[in-house]
Design an enzyme around this catalytic site. Sequence first.
Site, PDB file in Angstrom:
ATOM      1  CG  ASP A 302      28.212  28.977  39.223  1.00 13.04           C
ATOM      2  OD1 ASP A 302      28.537  29.290  40.198  1.00 13.04           O
ATOM      3  OD2 ASP A 302      29.212  28.604  38.293  1.00 13.04           O
ATOM      4  CG  HIS A 306      33.628  38.374  40.036  1.00 10.85           C
ATOM      5  ND1 HIS A 306      34.318  38.218  41.383  1.00 10.85           N
ATOM      6  CD2 HIS A 306      33.550  37.157  39.358  1.00 10.85           C
ATOM      7  CE1 HIS A 306      34.616  36.875  41.319  1.00 10.85           C
ATOM      8  NE2 HIS A 306      34.003  36.290  40.127  1.00 10.85           N
TER       9      HIS A 306
END
Length: 444
Positions: A302, A306
Site C-alpha cells: 500500500d 505524500h
Amino acid sequence: MASYDLLLSGGTVHTPGGPVQADVGVSDGRIVAIGASGDAGRRIDCTGLDILPGVIDTQVHFREPGLEHKEDLASGSEAAVRGGVVAVFEMPNTKPNTDSAEAIADKLARAQGRMWCDHAFYVGATNHNARELAELERLPGTAGVKIFMGASTGDLLVSEDSRLAEVLAHGVRRVAIHAEDEDRMNARAGERVAGDPSSHPVWRDDESAMLATTRILRLARAARRRIHVLHVTTPAELELLGRNKDIATCEVTPQHLTLAGEEAYPRLGTLAQMNPPIRSGAHRDGLWHWLNQGVPDVIGSDHAPHTLEEKGKDYPASPSGMPGVQTLLPLLLDHAAHGRLSLQRVIELTSAGAQRIFGLVGKGRIARGYDADFTVVDLRKRWTIGDEWLASRSGWSPFTGMALTGKPIGTIIRGEVAMWEDELGAMPQGQPLRFEATQFPGAR
C-alpha cells in the site's frame, strides 16, 4: 555444452519443491535450466545468497498522472527494484482517475521506457462505468477492477449496496476492495481530535472495517464474484475471511504487521497516519495469529507517499498514506529472521500467492519456462534503513533508523539486472504484466 545469456551460480535457489543448491540458467528472458552448467554471457556469483522468486507488490500508488510532486512511475518503480520488487499492481486514484480505456492506455504509455519494474494498472470502479468494466478488466496491462467502499478520491467512491452489486455483476476477474464503511465513518467524524493522529483509529474504528467487509462478502456471494480484500487491519475480519475462502482472498501490509499505535503515533505523529489505520499492538498480534493460520494470501505495501510538507499539516488536515514498496521485503526478511514466519511463507505471500490468485502468466516461481525474475537476498546481512537508501520522491519512511536482518542484494527481471548491491541497471526495462484472463495484444 549448453550456453546461456545469464547464469546465477552458487546460491540457494528457492524452487516450488523447496530450497536447492543449484545454478540457474537463463536465455531469452526465461528460466531454461535449474542445475545448469555451461557457458554464459554473464555469470553472477550468488555464493552465500538466497535466490527467491521475484517479489510482486500487488498494491502501490505511484501518483502519476496528476500528483507527480509526491511520486511518479519512474521514482516509484526505482524504489521498487531497490527493495527487491520485480513487479507492481498500481492503483487508480490518480488525477484524472484511471477509470477508462483511455486512462489505462495513457498509464501504459507513460510507463514505457520509464518504469524499472514490470507493472499492471487497476481500473477504478465508479458509479457510472459499471457496464464497461467487463471489457475494461480484460485490457492488456490491466490488473483488474478496484472498488473504494470508503474515503476515495474523484469519482471512485462506490458506497451504496445497489451500486456495488452493479459493479460486481459486470466482469469475471477477482475484484480488489478497499473495505471501510463510508456511512459509519461520516457518522463518526466527530471522533477525530484536532492535532491528535492517535484518534485516527478511533474514528475509523474496527466496526467501520468489519461492517464493510461483511457487506462486500454478502454482495460478492450474491453476484457469484470473487473478491480480494485489501490491507486488512482487524483480526475479526481475518477470522471472517477465513470462513469465506471460496469467494474471498485477502491482503495484509508490512506496516500493520510491524507498527503498533501505542508506540507509532507518539513517535511518528501524522507519519503513522494511513487508511485503514495503524491500530493497537493487540490488533497487530492478532494479524500475526491469522497470518500463521494461513489466512492472508498476499502482502502488499500500500505504498502511498505524500510529501513531508503535506504530512506536516495538523491532523486531520494531514493526508493518509505512507511509502512502503522499498521496505516491504526488508521488513519481512527481518520478521523471518526473528522467527515470526518462515522464508517459505514470505515467498508464498510475495510471489506465489499473487500468481495464484490473480492468474499471472510466467511469474511467481522459479521454474523452467517462467520469466527469469529473481530477488536475491542476504538473509544474514545486518543493516539500518537510512534516508539515503530511499528512492521514493517523498524522501521519507516510517521505518528510517530501524535496524534489520536480511537485505535485498539483487533484482533481476526477465534476465536483466535492474539492481545489484544498491546500484541500478543500465536503463528502465519494465514491461506490462500478462494475465490469464486478459486479452493479449493482437489476440483475436
